[in-house]
Design an enzyme around this catalytic site. Sequence first.
Site, PDB file in Angstrom:
ATOM      1  N   ALA A  61       0.852  -1.194   0.000  1.00 19.85           N
ATOM      2  CA  ALA A  61       0.000   0.000   0.000  1.00 19.85           C
ATOM      3  C   ALA A  61       0.885   1.240   0.000  1.00 19.85           C
ATOM      4  O   ALA A  61       2.024   1.192   0.488  1.00 19.85           O
ATOM      5  CB  ALA A  61      -0.888  -0.017   1.235  1.00 19.85           C
ATOM      6  N   GLY A 100       0.694  -5.071   1.019  1.00 24.83           N
ATOM      7  CA  GLY A 100      -0.417  -5.175   0.082  1.00 24.83           C
ATOM      8  C   GLY A 100       0.012  -5.804  -1.245  1.00 24.83           C
ATOM      9  O   GLY A 100      -0.812  -6.406  -1.937  1.00 24.83           O
ATOM     10  N   GLU A 103      -0.252  -9.374  -0.643  1.00 24.06           N
ATOM     11  CA  GLU A 103      -1.673  -9.704  -0.493  1.00 24.06           C
ATOM     12  C   GLU A 103      -2.364  -9.751  -1.862  1.00 24.06           C
ATOM     13  O   GLU A 103      -3.215 -10.601  -2.105  1.00 24.06           O
ATOM     14  CB  GLU A 103      -2.350  -8.680   0.425  1.00 24.06           C
ATOM     15  N   GLU A 123       3.621  -5.163   7.525  1.00 22.88           N
ATOM     16  CA  GLU A 123       2.697  -4.156   8.077  1.00 22.88           C
ATOM     17  C   GLU A 123       2.894  -3.932   9.569  1.00 22.88           C
ATOM     18  O   GLU A 123       2.736  -2.817  10.070  1.00 22.88           O
ATOM     19  CB  GLU A 123       1.249  -4.570   7.809  1.00 22.88           C
TER      20      GLU A 123
HETATM   21  C1  LIG Z   1      12.215  -2.792   0.214  1.00 22.04           C
HETATM   22  C2  LIG Z   1      11.647  -1.464  -0.266  1.00 22.04           C
HETATM   23  C3  LIG Z   1      10.367  -1.676  -1.007  1.00 22.04           C
HETATM   24  C4  LIG Z   1      12.647  -0.805  -1.228  1.00 22.04           C
HETATM   25  O1  LIG Z   1      13.829  -0.496  -0.548  1.00 22.04           O
HETATM   26  P1  LIG Z   1      14.954   0.446  -1.201  1.00 22.04           P
HETATM   27  O2  LIG Z   1      15.217  -0.003  -2.583  1.00 22.04           O
HETATM   28  O3  LIG Z   1      16.078   0.511  -0.240  1.00 22.04           O
HETATM   29  O4  LIG Z   1      14.285   1.865  -1.351  1.00 22.04           O
HETATM   30  P2  LIG Z   1      13.756   2.845  -0.236  1.00 22.04           P
HETATM   31  O5  LIG Z   1      14.731   3.955  -0.079  1.00 22.04           O
HETATM   32  O6  LIG Z   1      13.352   2.130   0.959  1.00 22.04           O
HETATM   33  O7  LIG Z   1      12.433   3.393  -0.918  1.00 22.04           O
HETATM   34  C5  LIG Z   1      12.489   4.174  -2.103  1.00 22.04           C
HETATM   35  C6  LIG Z   1      11.410   5.214  -2.035  1.00 22.04           C
HETATM   36  O8  LIG Z   1      10.145   4.584  -2.052  1.00 22.04           O
HETATM   37  C7  LIG Z   1       9.379   4.992  -0.934  1.00 22.04           C
HETATM   38  N1  LIG Z   1       8.525   3.850  -0.538  1.00 22.04           N
HETATM   39  C8  LIG Z   1       8.901   2.601  -0.343  1.00 22.04           C
HETATM   40  N2  LIG Z   1       7.853   1.818  -0.048  1.00 22.04           N
HETATM   41  C9  LIG Z   1       6.780   2.632  -0.067  1.00 22.04           C
HETATM   42  C10 LIG Z   1       5.391   2.421   0.155  1.00 22.04           C
HETATM   43  N3  LIG Z   1       4.898   1.190   0.443  1.00 22.04           N
HETATM   44  N4  LIG Z   1       4.589   3.487   0.064  1.00 22.04           N
HETATM   45  C11 LIG Z   1       5.068   4.708  -0.226  1.00 22.04           C
HETATM   46  N5  LIG Z   1       6.369   4.977  -0.451  1.00 22.04           N
HETATM   47  C12 LIG Z   1       7.203   3.941  -0.373  1.00 22.04           C
HETATM   48  C13 LIG Z   1      10.403   5.351   0.124  1.00 22.04           C
HETATM   49  O9  LIG Z   1       9.870   6.222   1.073  1.00 22.04           O
HETATM   50  C14 LIG Z   1      11.450   6.013  -0.743  1.00 22.04           C
HETATM   51  O10 LIG Z   1      10.986   7.309  -1.035  1.00 22.04           O
HETATM   52  P3  LIG Z   1      11.955   8.572  -0.926  1.00 22.04           P
HETATM   53  O11 LIG Z   1      13.095   8.297  -1.842  1.00 22.04           O
HETATM   54  O12 LIG Z   1      12.419   8.622   0.483  1.00 22.04           O
HETATM   55  O13 LIG Z   1      11.123   9.726  -1.307  1.00 22.04           O
HETATM   56  C15 LIG Z   1      11.437  -0.526   0.938  1.00 22.04           C
HETATM   57  O14 LIG Z   1      11.126   0.749   0.476  1.00 22.04           O
HETATM   58  C16 LIG Z   1      10.349  -0.961   1.866  1.00 22.04           C
HETATM   59  O15 LIG Z   1      10.562  -1.791   2.713  1.00 22.04           O
HETATM   60  N6  LIG Z   1       9.180  -0.363   1.713  1.00 22.04           N
HETATM   61  C17 LIG Z   1       8.049  -0.557   2.596  1.00 22.04           C
HETATM   62  C18 LIG Z   1       7.373  -1.864   2.332  1.00 22.04           C
HETATM   63  C19 LIG Z   1       6.194  -2.010   3.239  1.00 22.04           C
HETATM   64  O16 LIG Z   1       6.284  -1.857   4.420  1.00 22.04           O
HETATM   65  N7  LIG Z   1       5.056  -2.325   2.661  1.00 22.04           N
HETATM   66  C20 LIG Z   1       3.818  -2.437   3.390  1.00 22.04           C
HETATM   67  C21 LIG Z   1       3.051  -1.175   3.281  1.00 22.04           C
HETATM   68  S1  LIG Z   1       1.567  -1.207   4.258  1.00 22.04           S
HETATM   69  C22 LIG Z   1       0.549  -2.205   3.391  1.00 22.04           C
HETATM   70  O17 LIG Z   1       0.892  -2.675   2.363  1.00 22.04           O
HETATM   71  C23 LIG Z   1      -0.792  -2.407   3.971  1.00 22.04           C
HETATM   72  C24 LIG Z   1      -1.651  -3.187   3.340  1.00 22.04           C
HETATM   73  C25 LIG Z   1      -3.002  -3.390   3.874  1.00 22.04           C
HETATM   74  C26 LIG Z   1      -3.766  -2.160   3.628  1.00 22.04           C
HETATM   75  C27 LIG Z   1      -5.181  -2.440   3.816  1.00 22.04           C
HETATM   76  C28 LIG Z   1      -5.880  -1.233   3.424  1.00 22.04           C
HETATM   77  C29 LIG Z   1      -7.001  -0.993   4.321  1.00 22.04           C
HETATM   78  C30 LIG Z   1      -6.872   0.406   4.832  1.00 22.04           C
HETATM   79  C31 LIG Z   1      -8.147   0.780   5.417  1.00 22.04           C
HETATM   80  C32 LIG Z   1      -8.010   1.242   6.777  1.00 22.04           C
HETATM   81  C33 LIG Z   1      -9.354   1.281   7.361  1.00 22.04           C
HETATM   82  C34 LIG Z   1      -9.351   1.926   8.631  1.00 22.04           C
HETATM   83  C35 LIG Z   1     -10.240   3.107   8.602  1.00 22.04           C
HETATM   84  C36 LIG Z   1     -10.870   3.206   9.890  1.00 22.04           C
HETATM   85  C37 LIG Z   1     -11.688   4.437   9.955  1.00 22.04           C
HETATM   86  O18 LIG Z   1     -11.113   5.496  10.205  1.00 22.04           O
HETATM   87  O19 LIG Z   1     -12.876   4.312   9.793  1.00 22.04           O
END
Ligand SMILES: CC(C)(COP(=O)(O)OP(=O)(O)OC[C@H]1O[C@@H](n2cnc3c(N)ncnc32)[C@H](O)[C@@H]1OP(=O)(O)O)[C@@H](O)C(=O)NCCC(=O)NCCSC(=O)/C=C/CCCCCCCCCCCCC(=O)O
Length: 718
Positions: A61, A100, A103, A123
Amino acid sequence: MATYSRLPGSVALITLQNPPVNALSAAVRQGIVDTVQRALKDPKVTSVVICGQNGRFCGGADIREFAGPMLGPPLVPMIHAIEAVDKPVVAAIEGVALGGGLELALGCHYRIAHSKALLGLPEVTLGLLPAAGGTQRLPRLIGLTAALDLITTGRHISAAEALKLGILDQVTDSNAVDLAVDFVRSVAGQPLDSRRLSTLACPCPPDVDSLLDKVMAQVRQRSRGALAPVACVQALRAAATLPYTQGMEKERDLMATLFNSGQARALQYAFFSQRVVGKWSLPSGANWNNSTGRTISKAAVIGLGTMGRGIVVALALTGMSVVAVETQEKQLAEASQAVPAMLQREAGRRSLATPPGVITFSSNLQDVSEVELVIEAVFENMALKLQVFRHLASVCGPGTLLCSNTSGLDMDQLAAVTKSPALVVGMHFFAPAHVMKLLEVVCGPRSSPEAVATAMQLGKRMGKVSVAVGNCPGFVGNRMLKPYLEQANFLLEEGATPQQVDEALEEFGFPMGVFRMSDLSGLDVGWRIRKEAGLTGPGVEPSRTRQGRRYSPLPDQVCEAGRLGQKTGRGWYQYDGPGGRVARSDPWVHIFLEAYRAQHGLVARSIAPEEILERCLYALINEGFNILQEAMAAGPEHIDAIYVFGYGWPRHRGGPMFHAGQVGLGRVLERLEHHHHNHPDVPHLEPSTLLRRLVAGGSPPVQKWREFINKDRVHSQL
Ligand SMILES: CC(C)(COP(=O)(O)OP(=O)(O)OC[C@H]1O[C@@H](n2cnc3c(N)ncnc32)[C@H](O)[C@@H]1OP(=O)(O)O)[C@@H](O)C(=O)NCCC(=O)NCCSC(=O)/C=C/CCCCCCCCCCCCC(=O)O
């Protein structure tokens, strides 16, 4: 967005496009919904492959979107719709399938990955749970036990492990998309029912309850006070015990609670802070983007005490050659036995092949003449360090980078005795240096962009979170630690016990309270520094005021009693013997504290945990504001990363500066004013000008502090 193309053989190829990691932003989700619909409707299409642009399937996500209102199609129904498609859908995973992203892949009927791909549901590290069906589909695919491990730790796994666990159907060393396209053609027309994970039963061990209870106890112990790991176990309990639809309801409810929690905001802030600190800049305008560091292939470490040994291992693990120098023969002999074993152990822990024969031990400083970079790690004594730096300046080539592992001495004074002060920079490691993630890179006023870039890049190569800091006593981390330790000692004087102080801090989330931590590090470290600063030692008046401010001689007196912490089996606690690890309350300490209070006419009072936390933490935070004001750290994220990665600050509380924002800057200011009023002889409790200015400016969120800091800076180092 997502693009659609039709390949020969009736395969629709959907490509996620959102650089750099193809995160599932609203536009990408909309793109997936639209292209899947198109594939469904196209009678010529018999099968579908989903992949990501630029060799990265999907990083999950879009975390940045969590801060605002949720727009675009939601993930859960989108993934359900993919699972329900009656044409086979294959996820072609290259690079990463995280959160995500995985997923989404679990909603596909098959998963094929490149051998170098990394998969995981991280997450939990963002204060969330895999709420796009991950907590319900993964255990149905790989069983409850394995799913508990992956989801509660959030660890990334290799394609090989994912294949073994049954997450992947095939792994290839060649192009995963090409293989997926060939594969999906071969399965077109086959029944898909057994491929829809939501319809499967969850494989569980016979005693599900005891497994879930055991894991729940483990996560509570491992991440004290953190909500997300607990919620993950609860969601997996639902997967094991309820039908899929009810499990999904539970997943959604748990996510709703987590999503709006301060912990999720803190952990997401910590994620971005870690990335912000990589983008350093200097007042000259030189920065991470326009400065090139040198690639070091041969380095030296001077001094093979605990720190030096760890640094040698950290360097050797990168594969470079290291000359390890120690002039004391006994220490050298011990180190040459210990270091290879440490290297072996750490390489094993990281699943790396041990880099062979890269360390050379020597007692002769002359042997560093050929290296490109030297890290001095001798005793924390300025006279000794100056002597080493003078020697290095005469032995090393003119272009050699000279670094010091000092934990707080003046880098500029060291630079001044070399021939090229621009090539001098601090590299402050944290013990054990081969394990701890933090590296403070200390930029002296004369350090060149090249020297800073080299140290920052080298830190990254060693797997560290490198944070550029200014050159001031104690730099950032130790400078803030001083008022924290000071308050802890004052609290003992006023009536608290070491256990009470430690318990309050551990309840807050620190892995160890201040006194247990001091016992572990060795009480003589601070004692020596205080002696050097003229605060204690022969000839110093034994009063409770030194150098014009309140001073607690308690820690000095504990050292004078021969109690140096775990290494002597006695400190603020007692241990089973020298080197013992289990801290037990020691009657000696209680008698000692009572006698001390009686001697100084202090009447012990009962101190609430809230006061302990406020006094220790707000004093530390206040110093953080001073550091920002003096430009010794570029922003609050830098301070927070230092505390999370180097000082055990609970990650789910973001870091000290973020925490101040969560508490409310007005409240922090008010409590500091209150405590300073009660203790006017403690300058560290006097609220920082920057804190006052921020409160007057309406207590902006941490991301906006820079605007106020820049106005306020007295001089600039970063
Ligand atoms: C391993 C990586 C992917 C890559 O690593 P690397 O190559 O070293 O590069 P980085 O420097 O880390 O990253 C490069 C740039 O990319 C940006 N980045 C990375 N990942 C993301 C991301 N997922 N989103 C946005 N941006 C991202 C990073 O910041 C860098 O940017 P910049 O150069 O600094 O500008 C590594 O990046 C990594 O590990 N990333 C994270 C992976 C991760 O953790 N993924 C999980 C994300 S959470 C998720 O997926 C959740 C899923 C379920 C969601 C369900 C949705 C339901 C929501 C509804 C909620 C309901 C509640 C509401 C209640 C109410 O209020 O009513």
